[in-house]
Scaffold this motif. Sequence first.
Motif, PDB file in Angstrom:
ATOM      1  N   GLY A 186      74.227  53.184  45.777  1.00  0.00           N
ATOM      2  CA  GLY A 186      72.792  52.943  45.840  1.00  0.00           C
ATOM      3  C   GLY A 186      72.256  53.519  47.139  1.00  0.00           C
ATOM      4  O   GLY A 186      72.868  53.351  48.197  1.00  0.00           O
ATOM      5  N   VAL A 187      71.114  54.219  47.074  1.00  0.00           N
ATOM      6  CA  VAL A 187      70.548  54.906  48.235  1.00  0.00           C
ATOM      7  C   VAL A 187      69.150  54.364  48.512  1.00  0.00           C
ATOM      8  O   VAL A 187      68.272  54.427  47.651  1.00  0.00           O
ATOM      9  CB  VAL A 187      70.486  56.435  48.010  1.00  0.00           C
ATOM     10  N   ASP A 188      68.971  53.839  49.725  1.00  0.00           N
ATOM     11  CA  ASP A 188      67.648  53.406  50.173  1.00  0.00           C
ATOM     12  C   ASP A 188      67.060  54.495  51.053  1.00  0.00           C
ATOM     13  O   ASP A 188      67.720  55.005  51.967  1.00  0.00           O
ATOM     14  CB  ASP A 188      67.739  52.095  50.958  1.00  0.00           C
ATOM     15  N   VAL A 252      71.953  56.033  42.589  1.00  0.00           N
ATOM     16  CA  VAL A 252      70.779  55.256  42.177  1.00  0.00           C
ATOM     17  C   VAL A 252      69.817  55.187  43.354  1.00  0.00           C
ATOM     18  O   VAL A 252      70.229  54.861  44.475  1.00  0.00           O
ATOM     19  CB  VAL A 252      71.172  53.831  41.741  1.00  0.00           C
ATOM     20  N   VAL A 253      68.554  55.514  43.117  1.00  0.00           N
ATOM     21  CA  VAL A 253      67.533  55.491  44.160  1.00  0.00           C
ATOM     22  C   VAL A 253      66.364  54.626  43.710  1.00  0.00           C
ATOM     23  O   VAL A 253      66.297  54.167  42.563  1.00  0.00           O
ATOM     24  CB  VAL A 253      67.025  56.916  44.472  1.00  0.00           C
ATOM     25  N   ALA A 339      69.022  46.055  57.415  1.00  0.00           N
ATOM     26  CA  ALA A 339      68.023  45.889  56.355  1.00  0.00           C
ATOM     27  C   ALA A 339      68.038  47.037  55.351  1.00  0.00           C
ATOM     28  O   ALA A 339      67.874  46.822  54.145  1.00  0.00           O
ATOM     29  CB  ALA A 339      66.632  45.748  56.981  1.00  0.00           C
ATOM     30  N   ASP A 340      68.233  48.259  55.823  1.00  0.00           N
ATOM     31  CA  ASP A 340      68.228  49.412  54.920  1.00  0.00           C
ATOM     32  C   ASP A 340      69.492  49.452  54.064  1.00  0.00           C
ATOM     33  O   ASP A 340      69.435  49.765  52.866  1.00  0.00           O
ATOM     34  CB  ASP A 340      68.094  50.707  55.719  1.00  0.00           C
ATOM     35  N   ILE A 341      70.633  49.155  54.668  1.00  0.00           N
ATOM     36  CA  ILE A 341      71.886  49.094  53.893  1.00  0.00           C
ATOM     37  C   ILE A 341      71.810  47.976  52.865  1.00  0.00           C
ATOM     38  O   ILE A 341      72.269  48.124  51.715  1.00  0.00           O
ATOM     39  CB  ILE A 341      73.083  48.894  54.837  1.00  0.00           C
ATOM     40  N   ASN A 342      71.215  46.855  53.251  1.00  0.00           N
ATOM     41  CA  ASN A 342      71.034  45.734  52.322  1.00  0.00           C
ATOM     42  C   ASN A 342      70.181  46.163  51.132  1.00  0.00           C
ATOM     43  O   ASN A 342      70.454  45.798  49.984  1.00  0.00           O
ATOM     44  CB  ASN A 342      70.373  44.568  53.050  1.00  0.00           C
ATOM     45  N   ALA A 343      69.141  46.970  51.404  1.00  0.00           N
ATOM     46  CA  ALA A 343      68.290  47.475  50.316  1.00  0.00           C
ATOM     47  C   ALA A 343      69.084  48.384  49.388  1.00  0.00           C
ATOM     48  O   ALA A 343      68.910  48.359  48.165  1.00  0.00           O
ATOM     49  CB  ALA A 343      67.090  48.217  50.894  1.00  0.00           C
ATOM     50  N   GLY A 344      69.997  49.187  49.956  1.00  0.00           N
ATOM     51  CA  GLY A 344      70.844  50.040  49.123  1.00  0.00           C
ATOM     52  C   GLY A 344      71.714  49.235  48.178  1.00  0.00           C
ATOM     53  O   GLY A 344      71.929  49.621  47.021  1.00  0.00           O
TER      54      GLY A 344
END
Length: 373
Positions: A186-188, A252-253, A339-344
């Motif tokens: 998954g990519v944020d 997945v984006v 936070a960004d890794i969590n979003a991914g």
Amino acid sequence: MKLIRSTKCSLKFTTKSKLNEISTILFEYGKVVNIFIQYFWLNPDKASKVLLLKDIVNIPETWLSARLRKVAAREAIDMVMATKERWKNNPKKMVMPVHKGHGMYVSCTIADLVPSKQTKEFDAWLHIASIGNKMIMDLPIKYHKHFNKYNTIGKRLNSYIITKNYVQFSFEIITLPKREGKLAIGVDTGINALASLNNGNQYGKDIKGCIERVKRCKQKSNGYYVAERALKQRIDEIAKEIIIKENPDLIVVERLKNMGHKTKVKRLLTKNIRRSIGTWNWKYWLKRLEAQCEINRVSFRSVAPYYTSTTCPVCGQSDRGNRNGEIFLCQNCGHTDNADINAGKNILNRFLTGPYGVRYKNLTNVQDCAISN
């Protein structure tokens, strides 16, 4: 699977007189296309390439040849149909398109790429005939690395887009079927790091500096265009880097939209942030990442972006208070992460638990990786 890819070759080696002739042709071509656009806009029943007979092709009074007029009519039909398709659900916003005369489409009936044998300075000449007014010209073409790459792995199509600055070539590339899923990521998308993955890796941490460089330049100045090219080049490098280093089978984006500087969500995004989003051009980033996926047989999917940065992947609680800048701290279970890794992680989980993620649910360690840490 067939892919269509394009590359541009500069016309900087072309003489000034030839460039002036190209500008004259493009100006007249734009006028003719607009005449056809108005005709097909008012007569939608005639907007069919099958009906392009002599009586329609001869409508504009112009010195362009019949072949080039027919090309102009086809482009006009495409522009009209594209506009009506885009606004079919909101016809009040539908406005007749306008051709600005910046480029023209030509096929093998008008232009042909001929290898250069008399000089080593250029690799080929684009021979253009059947223009009108007995005009014939040869444009010098110098191949580059990007052109040679596509020419090696694909088949060059006999159609071209000619502008006053470059000629665009198209290639048909046949790829093998998509890889069988074993590794999904998954990519944020962000500004501090262009790509934050669910596995904890981040790419493009220097992208913010590239964005700031573009913002400091006066728009449409030479420095602005240099900085913009550097930004896009860096985005291209990051897209390739992710594919090479991660070697995924599925990416997945977020399905991002309406995030430009004119977005209506002003209470959520400051003016400076909205301008930054418009500057680094998230659409370009996602298109480049998707293009790399297609070339390398990687599946590319997108999910809705809501609450991906404020939802806890462990307990599932969503609260705006969970995120404070780059730090994610769940108010319910205490889970903490970037936070960004969590979003991914949330982006990947959302796909895997959705209707189209069924075939990937049996992937080894994918879900465990998504909710690790």
